[in-house]
Structures are given as C-alpha cells and as structure tokens.
Design a protein around this motif. Structure first.
Motif, PDB file in Angstrom:
ATOM      1  N   ALA A 198      -7.984  -3.596   3.683  1.00 54.72           N
ATOM      2  CA  ALA A 198      -7.835  -3.618   2.220  1.00 54.72           C
ATOM      3  C   ALA A 198      -8.296  -4.967   1.662  1.00 54.72           C
ATOM      4  O   ALA A 198      -8.971  -5.031   0.628  1.00 54.72           O
ATOM      5  CB  ALA A 198      -6.383  -3.331   1.833  1.00 54.72           C
TER       6      ALA A 198
ATOM      7  N   GLU B  27      -4.618  -1.937   8.463  1.00 54.43           N
ATOM      8  CA  GLU B  27      -4.817  -1.365   7.130  1.00 54.43           C
ATOM      9  C   GLU B  27      -4.877  -2.471   6.058  1.00 54.43           C
ATOM     10  O   GLU B  27      -5.735  -2.452   5.180  1.00 54.43           O
ATOM     11  CB  GLU B  27      -3.640  -0.445   6.810  1.00 54.43           C
ATOM     12  N   ARG B  28      -3.951  -3.423   6.151  1.00 54.51           N
ATOM     13  CA  ARG B  28      -3.935  -4.520   5.161  1.00 54.51           C
ATOM     14  C   ARG B  28      -5.188  -5.380   5.286  1.00 54.51           C
ATOM     15  O   ARG B  28      -5.774  -5.803   4.288  1.00 54.51           O
ATOM     16  CB  ARG B  28      -2.675  -5.375   5.325  1.00 54.51           C
TER      17      ARG B  28
END
Ligand SMILES: *Cc1c(COP(=O)(O)O)cnc(C)c1O
Length: 230
Positions: A10, A6-7
């Motif tokens: 992002a 997820e990071r």
C-alpha cells in the motif's frame, strides 16, 4: 498475504501515485522502511517482500539487528538517529548510509572510522530547517561550512540533505519545510533529499524527496520508546 506485506504494498502504491501526480519517475524515490523497535523477524518479512533499505535510530539496536540479519546480503542500513561521536565507530563498521551528520565533529569521527574499515560511507547532512530548539540537525546558517567540511572528508560521500520538520497534525504543514530543504540542497548543488515520514511522505515526494523514511505505515504502530517517553 501477511498484513505487513499488504501495508508495504500500500505504501509503494501511494509512492507511485504521488510520483504520477508530480510527473516523477517512481524509481527516483527510495523507500527506507524505518524498523526501529520492531524485531528482526519483521525486517526479514519485509525483505522477503523485496524491501532492501531499513532505517534504525539507535546504535545498539542497529548492531544487534545487523548481526541477526547477516544472511540478508542485499539489506542496506540507513542510520537516521542522532549520532554521538563515540558511536561513529559502530555505524562505520556496519557500513550504513548515515543520514544524520550534523556537526564537523561527527563528520571527522565517521571519516576516521570509515578509513579504518576501508569504506566510503554515503552520508547526508541533517538540517534543522525550522530552527527548533532542542532539535538535532545543523543550523541553516552553519550549513555551507558543514557542506564544505564533509566534502573534504576523503572517506565520506555527501549525497544530500535530510530533515525532520516540526510535528504537525496536517501533512500540508510540512510542505514549506520540505520546499526549504530543496532550496538549500540546490544552492549547494546536492541532489539527494531525505524527507517525509508516514504522515507526510506524499507531500515530501511532491516537493522532490529522493528518500522517504516510513515506519508506522509499514510496520504498524510502535510501542512506547525512549524518545517518546516524557
Ligand atoms: C521514526 C522515524 C521515522 C519514521 O516515522 P513514522 O512516523 O513511523 O513513519 C522517520 N524518520 C526518523 C528520523 C525517525 O526517527
């Protein structure tokens, strides 16, 4: 989706936004995931999510992790730590992209070991743009000489300049240093610019970065390390 994935996504989205804002093609910016201090398992996870370039600062750690991750054929190591002459051999063996050449002595040593390994090493020259005391990087006044020297090394391929600006709270504070690196690169007809970390990579992209080196925003905060201890 795992938190790491997820990071990573992002960060990729923020890179794409910064490129859109500055009218740049997102494929012109390479993301180097700075994995220092984090275990091979975290690198494997990022690799599974499509990340290919990883940055390491310590030669011992690089040797260890490159052995552990031998089964990831497309993984590309970027050496971004201070390079001592006696470690050049190991870095050349791993075949890393070395972003931190800052003296003729280091260049000579890397060239010699790259020749022995039968490799051509892509390298960048690290520039101490702010002229900070006790910071590694070539002095701006010495840059032309070092560029000429590295260009004369048969087994090194000079790809551009790299910098770490002074530590500041605001990302905007890095902008003049990034702009300065861009000017220096263009004066020497170099196109590669490695600049920008978790706290300021968007500003770096606006100023022309072709490589951003992002650690904490991908892997999470680092435990205290050698270079952070007093
Ligand atoms: C640690 C490090 C980075 C990454 O820093 P983050 O703040 O974690 O993104 C980038 N470049 C160099 C040279 C580093 O040592």
């Amino acid at each position: 989706m795992t938190p790491l994935r997820e990071r990573l996504m992002a960060v990729r989205a923020r890179i794409a936004d910064a490129c859109a804002r500055s009218g740049r093609d997102p494929s012109s910016v390479m993301l180097v995931a700075v994995s220092k201090v984090h275990p091979a398992a975290a690198i494997r996870e990022a690799y599974a999510a499509g990340q290919r370039a990883f940055g390491e600062n310590y030669v011992q750690e690089l040797i260890h992790k490159s052995a552990q991750l031998r089964d990831c054929p497309e993984l590309q190591w970027h050496y971004i730590g201070h390079l001592q002459r006696n470690k050049a051999k190991f870095v050349a063996r791993v075949g890393a992209f070395v972003e931190t050449v800052d003296s003729e002595r280091v260049a000579v040593e890397l060239d010699k070991h790259a020749a022995r390994e039968g490799r051509h090493l892509p390298v960048m020259i690290q520039v101490n743009v702010a002229g900070e005391q006790r910071k590694s990087g070539c002095d701006v006044r010495e840059l032309s000489r070092l560029v000429d020297h590295v260009r004369s090394c048969e087994h090194l391929s000079l790809r551009g300049l790299m910098t770490i600006p002074p530590l500041e709270d605001e990302a905007e504070a890095s902008r003049p240093y990034f702009a300065r690196l861009r000017e220096l690169a263009s004066r020497h007809e170099l196109t590669g610019l490695s600049m920008g970390m978790s706290s300021d990579f968007e500003v770096a992209i606006e100023e022309g970065a072709t490589i951003v080196r992002v650690g904490a925003a991908i892997f999470g905060p680092r435990p205290a390390t050698r270079d952070q201890s007093p």
